[in-house]
Design an enzyme around this catalytic site. Structure first.
Site, short mmCIF file in Angstrom:
data_model
loop_
_atom_site.label_atom_id
_atom_site.label_comp_id
_atom_site.label_asym_id
_atom_site.label_seq_id
_atom_site.Cartn_x
_atom_site.Cartn_y
_atom_site.Cartn_z
N GLY B 133 -5.96 27.84 78.96
CA GLY B 133 -6.57 27.80 77.64
C GLY B 133 -7.98 28.38 77.63
O GLY B 133 -8.79 28.03 78.48
N LEU B 160 -9.99 21.70 78.92
CA LEU B 160 -10.16 23.12 78.61
C LEU B 160 -11.30 23.77 79.39
O LEU B 160 -12.05 24.58 78.86
CB LEU B 160 -10.38 23.33 77.11
CG LEU B 160 -9.17 23.06 76.22
CD1 LEU B 160 -9.57 23.06 74.76
CD2 LEU B 160 -8.06 24.07 76.47
N CYS B 217 -6.35 20.66 69.39
CA CYS B 217 -7.77 20.42 69.61
C CYS B 217 -8.34 19.76 68.36
O CYS B 217 -7.88 20.00 67.26
CB CYS B 217 -8.52 21.73 69.80
SG CYS B 217 -7.77 22.80 71.00
N ASN B 279 3.53 20.77 73.37
CA ASN B 279 2.36 20.45 74.18
C ASN B 279 2.60 19.07 74.82
O ASN B 279 3.64 18.46 74.61
CB ASN B 279 1.11 20.45 73.30
CG ASN B 279 -0.13 20.86 74.08
OD1 ASN B 279 -0.28 20.52 75.24
ND2 ASN B 279 -1.02 21.59 73.43
#
Lengths: 287, 405
Positions: B133, B160, B217, B279
């Site tokens: 990512g 991340l 996110c 995810n």
């Protein structure tokens, strides 16, 4: 040597201490290319719910026989499965991984400090140092006499000093208290063990140059150029190198799971480590 | 079995005639503006298509005929050639062009930037690589520990960590450019502007074959609510990125919602080329002394075989409401898992957590899929797609009245 996937045949398995095992594997590819401080990532044969490999320091590696040994404690299903492996079983190992200890060629006196299973992290360095004609002192700390690593498993040439938490053998107290006595003798120190122990050692080592007034003889190579933090040359000059531990995913630097906090940001134990110079680690982040 | 063999053999003679469009498609470097690529995948298409529709450059009709030879007398070379002739290619974006030589991809966050596994894995034989990512600015990630094993899976909370999009382009772009495997850059952000800016910087970078949006996110502009759990936010971020780039666009769904279908539909309407599902599931582990959460970030994302049923359910649901390709991800460790996801309507899959234990798995799955197609007498894996989906409209799970524990 670059890492590779190796099928390692178990040739011997024995329990050296309660819950602690040393297993020998026939793996010439790993025995010849590995250096002290590096590790292997072992796939357990129990696939029922175990999705990750287990990282182990290479305890010893003998290029002549092609044998490597791993030293581990049974802490969960993965290591328990390992203890049930039999001679002739083949284990899938990825390695050698990580960066090794860097010994300054000028260092004559090496101080190796291990806490508990940390012995597995520095054991191979003792072999390498003896081979290279250096003097070695191994300081070892354990809970009690029954957890002390057998001296018969160390090279004859090393001096072995033990501390136990309960005083049942050797010095009554922590191994870090022993380290103070040897600090002036040692040219370099290498440690592996609980992070609290490493943190204490890092605090002891900080400012050593100023305190002891280490002589700078002759012209320094490199003309005062500063080696970048974390470079091999900077580590070679560091007094204290530590082998760190962290829960690990891929072990090749892809998942960023095994980081510890360094002074320049997160550091991957599997790739930048597991060996770090003490000054690379942000010790205040470690409890 | 016999009939299918004949189809293959008879089509052999016709193949060279249509070999031309394939030359454009099989070029190592994908050029987004080339629109000659013909075949989009219709996820529920169950008709086996003979080779005529999927032209190949290296067609040799003699070798195609070998496919019909009995296994016992087939030489290993002929077998190899026959396997090579099975069409595993897949087009994830018919309009913009994102052609994979096989449908086995590696998942974002589990394969770094494609270089970490070095010589252990031959990356060129993977269908596509989704890289770690990537955000606009460098990110240090979460406090350690960041990973832990759980029954049948693992929790991670990397946070991340990445060097930022510019550093990624500078460092890895030239490497990717030299690869024939497409690299899809997974991007994340805290605002729509972040996503758009990252996408804009990736647009036109040689070696970048596509973008995968990680929308799990927190949206700072909306009080930290995740884009992925809010239909309007998911639609808005997809549409904004769609306007910013002509790169093929995948959007990765989060399973942490009550009903994923309206979100999937919104993403499709906003112009995504494909949907990635799923995810990780939000989870937690407790420290050994039980005084705190184990992970430095408290919460982590659960992946691995433990989440496969959830992923299957979501792929199954999404396949019935969208017509863009679905890339399935969640707990794949074997060919059987891959086939399960195909049966539920996925046209490609991503392997993630399993790579840690078995780095060679993605390459091997491609080989096993080809062998499976040959065993079934198929020239392409397309007939395997969507076989488990409800056969008619109005089946129970399309009405929203299914059992929800």
């Amino acid at each position: 040597m670059t890492m590779r996937l190796v099928s390692a045949e178990l040739v011997e398995s024995r329990q050296i201490l309660p819950g602690q095992w040393i297993q020998s594997f026939n793996a010439p590819e790993l025995a010849t290319g590995s250096r002290a401080g590096q590790f292997v990532h072992v796939r357990t044969g129990d696939y029922s719910g175990l999705v990750l490999r287990r990282p182990f320091s290479i305890n010893t590696a003998d290029p002549a026989t092609g044998i490597i040994t791993l030293h581990f404690r049974t802490v969960g299903r993965g290591t328990e499965w390992l203890t049930r492996a039999r001679e002739g079983d083949r284990l899938d190992m990825l390695g050698p991984l990580g960066r090794p200890f860097e010994v300054d060629p000028r260092s004559r006196h090496l101080l190796l400090i291990a806490g508990g299973l940390g012995m597995a992290g520095i054991r191979m360095l003792a072999d390498e140092a003896v081979r290279d004609g250096r003097q070695v002192v191994v300081l070892f700390g354990a809970q009690s006499a029954s957890h002390v690593y057998p001296s018969s498993l160390l090279p004859d040439e090393v001096e072995y000093v033990v501390a136990t938490d309960d005083g049942s053998l050797g010095h009554h107290g922590f191994v870090t208290e022993l380290a103070i006595d040897y600090e002036a003798w040692a040219d370099q120190a290498f440690a592996c063990g609980p992070h609290a122990m490493l943190k204490r050692l890092a605090a002891l080592a900080a400012g050593r140059r100023e305190r002891l007034g280490v002589a700078k003889l002759g012209r320094k190579r490199g003309g005062g150029k500063q080696d970048p933090l974390g470079s091999t040359s900077a580590r070679r000059k560091a007094f204290l190198q530590v082998s760190m531990e962290q829960t690990m995913g891929c072990a090749v630097g892809a998942c960023l799971g095994c980081t510890v906090i360094g002074v320049e940001g997160p550091q991957r134990v599997c790739r930048e480590g597991p060996v770090f110079a003490a000054e690379e680690i942000a010790w205040e982040s470690i409890a | 079995m016999k009939a299918k063999k004949r189809v293959v053999t008879s089509s052999g003679g016709r193949l060279p005639k249509v070999a031309k469009p394939a030359k454009g498609a099989d070029k190592p470097k994908r050029t987004p503006t080339v629109r000659t690529i013909k075949s989009a995948i219709v996820p529920v298409d169950r008709t086996p298509r003979p080779g005529s529709d999927r032209p190949r450059v290296e067609t040799g009709s003699a070798a195609v005929a070998d496919l019909g030879a009995p296994a016992a007398v087939r030489t290993s070379l002929a077998e190899r050639e026959a396997l090579d002739r099975i069409d595993l290619s897949v087009e994830l974006s018919p309009t913009r062009g994102l052609r994979l030589v096989n449908p086995i991809m590696v998942a974002s966050g589990t394969f770094g930037y494609g270089v970490e596994y070095g010589e252990v894995v031959d990356v060129q034989r993977i269908g596509a690589i989704c890289c770690k990512g990537t955000t606009l600015k460098p990110r240090a990630g979460n406090l350690p520990p960041r990973v832990t094993e759980t029954p049948g899976g693992m929790l991670n909370s990397i946070g991340l960590q990445n060097p930022g999009v510019d550093a990624v382009i500078e460092k890895y772009g030239p490497v990717w450019q030299g690869w024939k495997v497409p690299v899809i850059v997974n991007i994340a952000g805290e605002s729509i502007e972040d996503y758009v800016e990252v996408a804009r910087r990736l647009d036109g970078v040689p070696g970048v074959a596509g973008i995968e949006l990680n929308i799990s996110c927190p949206n700072v502009g909306k009080g930290g609510l995740q884009f992925a759990i809010d239909r309007d936010a998911a639609r808005a971020v997809t549409a904004a990125v769609r306007r910013a780039t002509d790169l093929p666009l995948l959007v990765k769904l989060s399973p942490n919602v009550a009903d994923v279908r309206p979100i999937a539909k919104a993403i499709e309407e906003a112009g995504a080329d494909a949907i990635t599902a799923i995810n990780t599931l939000s989870g937690l582990a407790v420290s050994p002394d039980r005084t705190r959460a184990f992970l430095g970030n408290t919460y982590g994302g659960l992946s691995g075989p433990a989440i496969k049923p959830v992923a299957l359910r979501i792929v199954y649901e999404v396949a019935q409401v969208v017509s863009i390709p679905i890339v399935a991800i969640g707990g794949i460790t074997s060919l059987a898992d891959v086939l399960d996801f195909f049966a539920c309507g996925a046209v490609a899959v991503q392997v993630g957590t399993a790579i840690f234990a078995d780095p060679e798995l993605p390459v091997r799955l491609g080989e096993e899929l080809a062998a499976e197609c040959m065993r079934r007498g198929l020239t392409s894996y397309r007939p395997l797609i969507g076989t488990a989906l409800p056969k008619r409209a109005g089946a129970s799970s399309a009405k929203g009245a299914e059992y929800r524990p």
